[in-house]
Design a protein around this motif. Sequence first.
Motif, PDB file in Angstrom:
ATOM      1  N   CYS A  47       0.572  -1.667   0.095  1.00 51.44           N
ATOM      2  CA  CYS A  47       0.158   0.116  -0.060  1.00 51.44           C
ATOM      3  C   CYS A  47       0.758   1.636   0.136  1.00 51.44           C
ATOM      4  O   CYS A  47       2.031   1.403   0.621  1.00 51.44           O
ATOM      5  CB  CYS A  47      -1.141  -0.050   0.943  1.00 51.44           C
ATOM      6  N   CYS A  53      -7.338   5.687  -2.863  1.00 51.06           N
ATOM      7  CA  CYS A  53      -8.775   4.362  -2.908  1.00 51.06           C
ATOM      8  C   CYS A  53      -9.651   5.497  -1.894  1.00 51.06           C
ATOM      9  O   CYS A  53     -11.006   4.836  -2.296  1.00 51.06           O
ATOM     10  CB  CYS A  53      -8.456   3.687  -1.948  1.00 51.06           C
ATOM     11  N   CYS A  61      -7.418   1.454  -6.172  1.00 54.49           N
ATOM     12  CA  CYS A  61      -6.097   1.355  -5.918  1.00 54.49           C
ATOM     13  C   CYS A  61      -6.235   2.525  -6.965  1.00 54.49           C
ATOM     14  O   CYS A  61      -5.946   1.485  -7.616  1.00 54.49           O
ATOM     15  CB  CYS A  61      -5.590   0.847  -5.090  1.00 54.49           C
ATOM     16  N   TYR A  71      -9.694  -7.921  -5.632  1.00 49.56           N
ATOM     17  CA  TYR A  71     -10.702  -7.429  -5.638  1.00 49.56           C
ATOM     18  C   TYR A  71     -12.213  -7.815  -5.561  1.00 49.56           C
ATOM     19  O   TYR A  71     -13.199  -8.125  -4.138  1.00 49.56           O
ATOM     20  CB  TYR A  71     -11.102  -6.114  -5.735  1.00 49.56           C
ATOM     21  N   ARG A 101      -3.504  -3.669   1.348  1.00 47.99           N
ATOM     22  CA  ARG A 101      -4.482  -3.836   0.194  1.00 47.99           C
ATOM     23  C   ARG A 101      -5.992  -3.734  -0.130  1.00 47.99           C
ATOM     24  O   ARG A 101      -6.335  -2.733  -0.588  1.00 47.99           O
ATOM     25  CB  ARG A 101      -3.411  -4.308  -0.879  1.00 47.99           C
ATOM     26  N   ALA A 104      -8.132  -0.770   0.584  1.00 48.69           N
ATOM     27  CA  ALA A 104      -9.232   0.424  -0.738  1.00 48.69           C
ATOM     28  C   ALA A 104     -10.089  -0.040  -0.677  1.00 48.69           C
ATOM     29  O   ALA A 104     -11.200   0.812  -1.149  1.00 48.69           O
ATOM     30  CB  ALA A 104      -8.128  -0.613  -1.352  1.00 48.69           C
TER      31      ALA A 104
END
Length: 160
Positions: A47, A53, A61, A71, A101, A104
């Motif tokens: 990140c 985000c 992201c 995701y 991550r 996000a």
Amino acid sequence: MNILVLNGSPRANGNTASMVNAFAKGAQQSGHRVEVVSVCQKKIAGCLACEYCHTKGDGRCIQQDDMQQVYPLLQEAEMIVLASPIYYHSFTGQLQCAINRIYALDKPKNLKKAALIMSSGSNHVYCGAIYEYQNSFLNYLKLEDMGIFSAFDKENKSEA
């Protein structure tokens, strides 16, 4: 239930992979849908803490890497399982990048439960990973803990 397993082991035939396979098989036999993602086989950067985000990105992201494949799976998952060999008291770097991550998405819409699978050649290295899982991951995402599973024995000195 839709279960997403993020496997942080770089070894396809290591102890962590064996534990993940056993978990997935049991969950599938119980009627759950299981998706296993080997994050070590993906290109997932850490990140950037840029807040794109949550400002201009509307949950997306700014980094366009393999996390884009993860995701949608996170959004559909009702349970997430973090799986990692434990080195120096924490998850592998690849798994840590994927965990960070998730930010996000803020909080994936269907995600309610989590579990942790760990393996190590040493029986005294789990504390840091457990602390991070319980006090950071579960708390931030407000997930129900479904268990912590670990493996240690003298034959597990190396996953190689």
